[in-house]
Enzyme design. Sequence first.
Site, PDB file in Angstrom:
ATOM      1  N   LYS A  37      23.295 -31.341 -41.043  1.00  0.00           N
ATOM      2  CA  LYS A  37      23.751 -30.447 -39.966  1.00  0.00           C
ATOM      3  C   LYS A  37      23.760 -31.172 -38.615  1.00  0.00           C
ATOM      4  O   LYS A  37      24.747 -31.147 -37.890  1.00  0.00           O
ATOM      5  CB  LYS A  37      22.846 -29.201 -39.879  1.00  0.00           C
ATOM      6  CG  LYS A  37      22.741 -28.417 -41.174  1.00  0.00           C
ATOM      7  CD  LYS A  37      21.856 -27.183 -41.034  1.00  0.00           C
ATOM      8  CE  LYS A  37      20.394 -27.447 -40.737  1.00  0.00           C
ATOM      9  NZ  LYS A  37      19.650 -28.126 -41.827  1.00  0.00           N
ATOM     10  N   ARG A  90      18.370 -18.397 -39.141  1.00  0.00           N
ATOM     11  CA  ARG A  90      17.581 -18.715 -40.339  1.00  0.00           C
ATOM     12  C   ARG A  90      16.923 -17.532 -40.993  1.00  0.00           C
ATOM     13  O   ARG A  90      16.233 -17.680 -41.992  1.00  0.00           O
ATOM     14  CB  ARG A  90      16.434 -19.663 -39.959  1.00  0.00           C
ATOM     15  CG  ARG A  90      16.908 -21.045 -39.788  1.00  0.00           C
ATOM     16  CD  ARG A  90      15.711 -21.911 -39.531  1.00  0.00           C
ATOM     17  NE  ARG A  90      16.178 -22.978 -38.715  1.00  0.00           N
ATOM     18  CZ  ARG A  90      16.115 -24.253 -39.059  1.00  0.00           C
ATOM     19  NH1 ARG A  90      15.540 -24.607 -40.179  1.00  0.00           N
ATOM     20  NH2 ARG A  90      16.604 -25.156 -38.274  1.00  0.00           N
ATOM     21  N   ARG A 104      14.211 -40.691 -42.920  1.00  0.00           N
ATOM     22  CA  ARG A 104      14.834 -40.427 -41.610  1.00  0.00           C
ATOM     23  C   ARG A 104      13.942 -40.905 -40.464  1.00  0.00           C
ATOM     24  O   ARG A 104      12.726 -40.765 -40.489  1.00  0.00           O
ATOM     25  CB  ARG A 104      15.069 -38.915 -41.449  1.00  0.00           C
ATOM     26  CG  ARG A 104      15.537 -38.545 -40.042  1.00  0.00           C
ATOM     27  CD  ARG A 104      16.076 -37.145 -39.950  1.00  0.00           C
ATOM     28  NE  ARG A 104      15.091 -36.132 -40.251  1.00  0.00           N
ATOM     29  CZ  ARG A 104      15.371 -34.831 -40.317  1.00  0.00           C
ATOM     30  NH1 ARG A 104      16.615 -34.410 -40.115  1.00  0.00           N
ATOM     31  NH2 ARG A 104      14.431 -33.961 -40.606  1.00  0.00           N
ATOM     32  N   ARG A 115       9.771 -37.637 -37.985  1.00  0.00           N
ATOM     33  CA  ARG A 115       9.442 -36.270 -37.596  1.00  0.00           C
ATOM     34  C   ARG A 115       8.179 -35.806 -38.319  1.00  0.00           C
ATOM     35  O   ARG A 115       7.953 -36.164 -39.471  1.00  0.00           O
ATOM     36  CB  ARG A 115      10.604 -35.327 -37.947  1.00  0.00           C
ATOM     37  CG  ARG A 115      11.569 -35.167 -36.792  1.00  0.00           C
ATOM     38  CD  ARG A 115      12.813 -34.419 -37.139  1.00  0.00           C
ATOM     39  NE  ARG A 115      12.620 -33.149 -37.828  1.00  0.00           N
ATOM     40  CZ  ARG A 115      13.611 -32.297 -38.105  1.00  0.00           C
ATOM     41  NH1 ARG A 115      14.845 -32.586 -37.719  1.00  0.00           N
ATOM     42  NH2 ARG A 115      13.380 -31.175 -38.751  1.00  0.00           N
ATOM     43  N   ARG A 169       9.932 -26.274 -46.616  1.00  0.00           N
ATOM     44  CA  ARG A 169      11.145 -25.946 -45.838  1.00  0.00           C
ATOM     45  C   ARG A 169      12.298 -25.578 -46.774  1.00  0.00           C
ATOM     46  O   ARG A 169      13.071 -24.672 -46.481  1.00  0.00           O
ATOM     47  CB  ARG A 169      11.518 -27.137 -44.931  1.00  0.00           C
ATOM     48  CG  ARG A 169      10.535 -27.320 -43.768  1.00  0.00           C
ATOM     49  CD  ARG A 169      10.512 -28.743 -43.230  1.00  0.00           C
ATOM     50  NE  ARG A 169      11.767 -29.168 -42.670  1.00  0.00           N
ATOM     51  CZ  ARG A 169      12.148 -30.443 -42.570  1.00  0.00           C
ATOM     52  NH1 ARG A 169      11.364 -31.418 -43.009  1.00  0.00           N
ATOM     53  NH2 ARG A 169      13.309 -30.735 -42.037  1.00  0.00           N
TER      54      ARG A 169
END
Length: 226
Positions: free
Chosen positions: A17, A96, A137, A170, A181
């Site tokens: 996203k 969400r 990431r 992160r 998540r």
Amino acid sequence: MAMQRFLIILGAPGSGKGTQCKVLAQNNPTWKHVSTGDLFRKEISSGSEQGVELKKLLDAGQLVPDDTTMGVFESQVDQLISSEKVDFLMLDGCIRTKAQAKFLKELCERRSSEFKKPTIVELNVPEEVLVKRLTGRLINPRNGRIYHIIDNPPKVAGICDEDGGPLVQRGDDKEDVIRKRFQIYRNERDPILEVLDEQNKLIVIDGNQDTSTVTQLLTEAIKKLA
Ligand code: AP5
Ligand code: MG
């Protein structure tokens, strides 16, 4: 007054996203990227009291309460549309929960001279691919740039190409938090679609292709709406 349209970008954590919205906004100056996750991380970096509370929730992979989220969301939208010409507002992770979907629906009704009916796009990627993406990431917390240690590495390891500062992992990109998540996303997806009554018109894009192919597919889908 010109009408603008919300594009709700759905997709599990890691589906691309943020990566896609950043490229699309760069390529199309009147398409604006709105990410509640980025706004929360900015608040966390500011060291404010609210940031301390937000960090606890984000690091645990829990959702921020709806009231806080929708307050931050609406003020960001107002700021963007008051200062620049906007055709599309790309909502990256902003909607969400069922309550947030209702909030957006009501906002569009309340301000129907400004906003057209929202459109929903979903990036679809298998969860095992997502785990590899998220555990590799790295981000630049100052400008939001997103990298991957193997698939999209910076020129110098650990350093952002753009500002030369350090890249970080992160706090929520740990496998146990990632699984949590995913679970939240799986639970909330259908109720959101029900509220927005868009299940049939949902645009699904195969996000498990190289970044530029996904960008091209998204661009074509969005241009058809214009
Ligand atoms: P948020 O920051 O939005 O996190 P998320 O939804 O979990 O999504 P991610 O940012 O992890 O993934 P992405 O889809 O953006 O993928 P990316 O492009 O980075 O939210 C974080 C937290 O904030 C939430 O958990 C919650 O606590 C809170 N929050 C935010 N909004 C909220 C709301 N509305 N209500 C309540 N709480 C809220 O890509 C991932 C990796 O894959 C990168 O390394 C990238 O380089 C790589 N990659 C991307 N595309 C490709 C591709 N096509 N091929 C190969 N690799 C790719
Ligand atoms: Mg993101």
